[in-house]
Design an enzyme around this catalytic site. Structure first.
Site, mmCIF file in Angstrom:
data_model
loop_
_atom_site.group_PDB
_atom_site.id
_atom_site.type_symbol
_atom_site.label_atom_id
_atom_site.label_comp_id
_atom_site.label_asym_id
_atom_site.label_seq_id
_atom_site.Cartn_x
_atom_site.Cartn_y
_atom_site.Cartn_z
ATOM 1 N N LYS A 175 0.855 -1.192 0.000
ATOM 2 C CA LYS A 175 0.000 0.000 0.000
ATOM 3 C C LYS A 175 0.883 1.231 0.000
ATOM 4 C CE LYS A 175 -1.803 2.543 3.226
ATOM 5 N NZ LYS A 175 -1.733 3.906 2.604
ATOM 6 N N GLY A 227 7.007 4.799 8.674
ATOM 7 C CA GLY A 227 6.218 6.016 8.830
ATOM 8 C C GLY A 227 6.355 6.573 10.229
ATOM 9 N N SER A 228 5.353 7.315 10.660
ATOM 10 C CA SER A 228 5.411 7.989 11.954
ATOM 11 C C SER A 228 5.262 7.001 13.101
ATOM 12 C CB SER A 228 4.313 9.051 12.046
ATOM 13 O OG SER A 228 3.037 8.433 12.183
ATOM 14 N N THR A 229 5.735 7.397 14.270
ATOM 15 C CA THR A 229 5.644 6.540 15.453
ATOM 16 C C THR A 229 4.194 6.298 15.846
ATOM 17 O OG1 THR A 229 7.803 7.278 16.257
ATOM 18 C CG2 THR A 229 6.293 6.345 17.885
ATOM 19 N N GLY A 232 2.672 3.843 13.501
ATOM 20 C CA GLY A 232 3.255 2.540 13.759
ATOM 21 C C GLY A 232 2.633 1.856 14.959
ATOM 22 N N GLU A 250 9.764 0.717 11.013
ATOM 23 C CA GLU A 250 10.816 1.730 10.937
ATOM 24 C C GLU A 250 10.115 3.068 11.078
ATOM 25 O OE1 GLU A 250 12.601 4.753 9.828
ATOM 26 O OE2 GLU A 250 12.632 3.919 7.800
ATOM 27 N N CYS A 284 13.670 10.469 7.828
ATOM 28 C CA CYS A 284 13.683 10.090 9.243
ATOM 29 C C CYS A 284 15.083 10.088 9.838
ATOM 30 C CB CYS A 284 13.017 8.726 9.430
ATOM 31 S SG CYS A 284 13.697 7.451 8.352
ATOM 32 N N GLU A 381 10.036 15.109 16.150
ATOM 33 C CA GLU A 381 10.425 15.071 14.742
ATOM 34 C C GLU A 381 9.658 16.129 13.949
ATOM 35 O OE1 GLU A 381 11.434 11.622 11.559
ATOM 36 O OE2 GLU A 381 9.455 11.485 12.490
#
Length: 485
Positions: A175, A227-229, A232, A250, A284, A381
């Site tokens: 995706k 992607g973002s935490t 995730g 990641e 990142c 971030e």
């Protein structure tokens, strides 16, 4: 702007309409113009993709590894052949300058060829340590897997999921990010020419709901997300609450770079400036926190400002452009909000504003000093061309400050003292530590890549990358022992 792009789902080796034919708009990052209406995968589309993958994967698993490797090498060749098209699609969608994407193409093709070599050498283990028993450890693929991609470096992320998964004998459903779906669909088309059977690599488009369908699906056995935490965490929770599927994550970074008084500034200055400038800071691993020794702080700042301001901002489709817009207005507003925090909490020494009045968010590379350790711009971030530069005196204290974050993706240290380099590298809490280098050049396919703490779970690349897309199966064979031996 022309909308003559493939926008359907790539299922079972061909492009098909989504069941519900619902679409989402993709707009040019540079101009805000409509690029295309892209079809969004529904739950029934995901179910179909899984069924196609289940039908195709067993035969792919039985395909000799050398043949799987040949498909991967052919795909790498095709990406090189069609690199101009891929670069253009990513540039239109998320503003990545075409002139800088040679890095993406080179690293992606090298990664596919690396995965191909590992497919050919994938093997298990055996032991006769227990008398009367031969123990075998087999490496078996998960079966149906999924990859969910970010928007920032689409080609590299597509390859990072697809390559090791299919090398191991899995089928994968990819995706793309809803901000940048066009190149992912184009890559799906190339897999046919590369020789992959229908159903082994499928590409779907969509937003959060589509990602949720994959994360929760009871017949998908592994999922890899970049992607973002926060995203995730949601995916990991859905994976756990459904069928406890294996996950690789990641996630975000707030990467520190420590520059000691004996550092080679001819190397450190341009490298650190490029790291946070590259892809408009939407990386990142970008070195978004710099810690510079007090003895060289003034010289570093002078030289860094000159390097940081030497860019050409403009049309990302222009080969000479080195700095394009951020991906879209929501990303632009996010970056500008952090710049406002920096202006409130510290001192801006470079940049600090949006350039132009159009729909695209072109943001000047921005640097701050005198930022408190607990400032949001120092701890969260930003994902934009924004760096915080600190002054330090003591080695122990600067390592403590560098580690004082919930993120641990990458770190770097510049020094000519090998003892210090090893000592500090061991103490920095990050999945990757570069010595006398920084991102992106110091992330190499031969090393594992991933984060500590809330920067992720598991690793990608490295010598074990294909093995991570397999499960271990133990087989015990009992045999008769000759008593007279």
């Amino acid at each position: 702007m022309s909308t003559n792009y493939e926008t359907r789902l790539f299922l079972n080796g061909s492009f098909v309409d989504s069941d519900k034919k619902s679409t989402f708009a993709v707009r040019s990052a540079a101009t805000g113009e409509l690029v295309a209406h892209v079809q969004e995968a529904s739950k029934s589309d995901v179910d179909k993709a899984v069924a196609f993958a289940e039908a195709s994967q067993p035969l792919w698993e039985e395909t000799p590894p050398v043949e799987r490797a040949n498909c991967l090498r052919k795909l790498a060749d095709l990406i090189e052949t069609h690199s101009a098209t891929i670069k253009k699609l990513d540039s239109i969608c998320m503003g990545r300058p075409v002139g800088q994407q040679f890095i993406d193409v080179a690293m992606s093709c090298r990664r596919l060829r690396w995965d191909a070599s590992l497919a050919e050498s994938l093997h298990g283990e055996s032991t006769t340590a227990h008398p009367g028993m031969l123990g075998l450890t087999l490496r078996v693929p998960f079966g149906v897997t999924a990859g969910i991609l970010p928007f920032n470096i689409p080609l590299m992320m597509w390859v990072s999921k697809v390559g090791p998964s299919v090398a191991a004998g899995n089928a994968i459903i990819v995706k793309s990010s809803e901000k940048c779906p066009l190149a992912a669909l184009f890559l799906g088309q190339l897999t046919v020419e590369a020789g992959f059977p229908p159903g082994i690599i499928q590409v779907i488009s969509g937003g959060l709901e589509t990602g949720k369908y994959l994360s929760e699906h009871m017949r998908i056995r592994k999922i890899s997300f970049t992607g973002s935490t926060n995203a995730g965490k949601a995916i990991a929770a859905a994976a756990a609450l459904s069928n406890l599927k294996d996950v690789t994550m990641e996630l975000g970074g707030k990467s520190p770079t420590i520059i000691f008084e004996d550092a080679d500034l001819d190397a450190a200055v341009p490298a650190t400036a490029f790291s946070i400038q590259w892809n408009s800071g939407q990386v990142c691993v970008a070195n978004s926190r710099l810690y510079v020794h007090e003895k060289i702080f003034a010289e570093f700042i002078t030289r860094f400002k000159a390097a940081y301001e030497s860019y050409k901002l403009g049309d990302p489709l222009d080969e000479s452009t080195t700095l394009g817009p951020v991906a879209d207005s929501s990303q632009g507003k996010r970056v500008m909000s952090y710049i406002a925090v920096g202006e409130k909490d510290g001192k801006k020494i470079v940049g600090g504003g949006r350039v132009g009045t159009g729909e695209g968010y072109f943001i000047q590379p921005t640097a701050f000093i005198d930022i408190p350790d607990d400032s949001r711009i120092n701890r969260e971030e930003v994902f934009g061309p924004v760096v915080v530069i600190h002054k330090f005196k003591d080695e122990v204290d600067v390592v403590r400050k560098a580690n004082d974050t919930e993120m641990g993706l990458m770190a770097a240290v510049y020094t000519r003292d090998i003892d210090r380099a090893v000592r500090v590298a061991r103490k920095l809490d990050a999945g990757t530590v570069a010595v006398n280098g920084t991102s992106p050049q110091s992330t190499i396919v031969e090393n594992p890549f991933g984060g500590t703490k809330q920067s992720g779970i598991g690793r990608e690349t490295g010598i074990e990358t294909v093995k991570r897309w397999t499960e271990e199966k133990a087989v015990v064979i009992n045999y008769k022992r000759e008593t007279h031996l």
